[in-house]
Design an enzyme around this catalytic site. Structure first.
Site, mmCIF file in Angstrom:
data_model
loop_
_atom_site.group_PDB
_atom_site.id
_atom_site.type_symbol
_atom_site.label_atom_id
_atom_site.label_comp_id
_atom_site.label_asym_id
_atom_site.label_seq_id
_atom_site.Cartn_x
_atom_site.Cartn_y
_atom_site.Cartn_z
ATOM 1 N N PRO A 2 0.827 -1.220 0.000
ATOM 2 C CA PRO A 2 0.000 0.000 0.000
ATOM 3 C C PRO A 2 0.855 1.260 0.000
ATOM 4 O O PRO A 2 1.745 1.411 0.817
ATOM 5 C CB PRO A 2 -0.815 -0.116 1.292
ATOM 6 C CG PRO A 2 -0.162 -1.170 2.108
ATOM 7 C CD PRO A 2 0.616 -2.037 1.186
ATOM 8 N N GLU A 3 0.590 2.121 -0.965
ATOM 9 C CA GLU A 3 1.287 3.395 -1.022
ATOM 10 C C GLU A 3 0.349 4.503 -0.542
ATOM 11 O O GLU A 3 -0.778 4.229 -0.149
ATOM 12 C CB GLU A 3 1.771 3.637 -2.450
ATOM 13 C CG GLU A 3 2.799 2.578 -2.866
ATOM 14 C CD GLU A 3 3.659 3.009 -4.037
ATOM 15 O OE1 GLU A 3 3.739 4.212 -4.316
ATOM 16 O OE2 GLU A 3 4.275 2.133 -4.664
ATOM 17 N N LYS A 58 2.583 7.579 5.061
ATOM 18 C CA LYS A 58 1.870 6.312 4.936
ATOM 19 C C LYS A 58 1.394 5.778 6.294
ATOM 20 O O LYS A 58 1.113 4.597 6.441
ATOM 21 C CB LYS A 58 2.756 5.283 4.241
ATOM 22 C CG LYS A 58 3.064 5.710 2.800
ATOM 23 C CD LYS A 58 3.352 4.561 1.871
ATOM 24 C CE LYS A 58 4.665 3.911 2.115
ATOM 25 N NZ LYS A 58 4.943 2.839 1.145
ATOM 26 N N ARG A 277 15.093 -1.587 -6.638
ATOM 27 C CA ARG A 277 13.655 -1.423 -6.900
ATOM 28 C C ARG A 277 13.396 -1.410 -8.408
ATOM 29 O O ARG A 277 14.117 -0.757 -9.151
ATOM 30 C CB ARG A 277 13.130 -0.106 -6.292
ATOM 31 C CG ARG A 277 13.433 0.099 -4.812
ATOM 32 C CD ARG A 277 12.805 -0.940 -3.927
ATOM 33 N NE ARG A 277 11.353 -1.001 -4.009
ATOM 34 C CZ ARG A 277 10.536 -0.268 -3.265
ATOM 35 N NH1 ARG A 277 11.020 0.598 -2.385
ATOM 36 N NH2 ARG A 277 9.232 -0.394 -3.385
#
Ligand code: ZN
Length: 288
Positions: A2-3, A58, A277
């Site tokens: 989840p961003e 976040k 990434r």
């Protein structure tokens, strides 16, 4: 993972449901998260009223009466499910990512209210809860976080001077929470695509015009994602179909080998690992 947009949707769903509600009971089914849930967690929250549900970066912040706060970070796989006592809802997930209904396993925490409960599910256990005892401590907790793209202090002066003489690439900066908070890996690729900037470009080489594009598109990409996610869960409709629709909107993320979506561009989307990434970009229109 989840961003920021996903976390914001969870926050909105929770705020709508639990604001001004009193916690009847808390059940900790499994204390093992990134940080162990403290033994007094349940007794500490019992009977407290939730005044607000906020978000910083976040982190979801449950604000309780009496200047008490509970942070929740969703980690890699955390979801919140809202379960009604009365009618069985087909979709329980407070956001549009992961399972739309409550999984059988990995339900760590239940927070019980008068006619419903919220359940925290986290298969990979990287999420965590943390109690904060007053507003000053809450502020101190987030002291070293950079501004969010939506904030006024994320402006040209800040961004341009931050990048001055920096050799680190722009993709890494977008993920650096000390510089800007809340941009995750998916959205970093999407933002740079809209800016037509190569993810490997040294931040120190970016012009003022580039910086302005980054500021503008960071806001745009995150707000769009929130808007789309928000409309797909607003009525707690079936989210499984909507999930695909949401992902169709990515321009570069997980589109390796496919054609660039810019009608004027003949390029293909490339995938490159930058500092561990996955990074996606168009070989042609993002070549500078
Ligand atoms: Zn292109």
């Amino acid at each position: 993972m989840p961003e920021l947009p996903e976390v914001e949707i969870v926050r909105q769903s929770l705020d709508k449901k639990i604001k001004q509600k009193k916690v009847k009971k808390v059940l900790v089914r499994n204390r093992n998260l990134r940080f162990k849930i403290p033994l007094n967690f349940a007794s500490f929250l019992k009977g407290r009223k939730i005044t607000n549900v906020k978000r910083i970066s976040k982190y979801i912040i449950f604000c309780f009466s009496g200047d008490i706060y509970c942070l929740l970070h969703l980690g890699m796989s955390g979801t919140i499910h809202i379960i009604s006592d009365i009618k069985k809802n087909s979709t329980t997930n407070a956001s549009f990512y992961s399972s739309p209904i409550l999984p059988k396993k990995h339900n760590h925490v239940e927070i019980i209210f008068k006619s419903f409960k919220i359940i925290y599910n986290d298969p990979r256990r990287f999420g965590f809860f943390q109690i904060i005892n007053n507003l000053n401590l809450l502020k101190a907790r987030f002291n070293n976080l950079g501004p969010e793209p939506f904030q006024l202090d994320f402006n040209l002066k800040y961004v341009f001077s931050y990048f001055k003489r920096k050799a680190k690439n722009i993709k890494n900066f977008l993920l650096d929470q000390n510089f800007v908070s809340g941009i995750g890996n998916i959205y970093a690729s999407e933002i740079l695509f809209l800016c037509k900037i190569n993810p490997n470009k040294k931040a120190g080489n970016l012009t003022k015009k580039d910086c302005l594009k980054i500021i503008k598109n960071s806001k745009k990409v995150l707000l769009n994602a929130i808007k789309r996610g928000g409309s797909s869960i607003r009525d707690f409709k079936d989210t499984s179909g909507k999930k695909g629709e949401f992902q169709k909107n990515f321009n570069v993320y997980e589109r390796e080998g496919l054609n660039c979506k810019r009608s004027t561009c003949e390029g293909k989307i490339k995938k490159k690992i930058i500092t561990n990434r996955s990074t996606f970009f168009c070989e042609l229109c993002q070549n500078n």
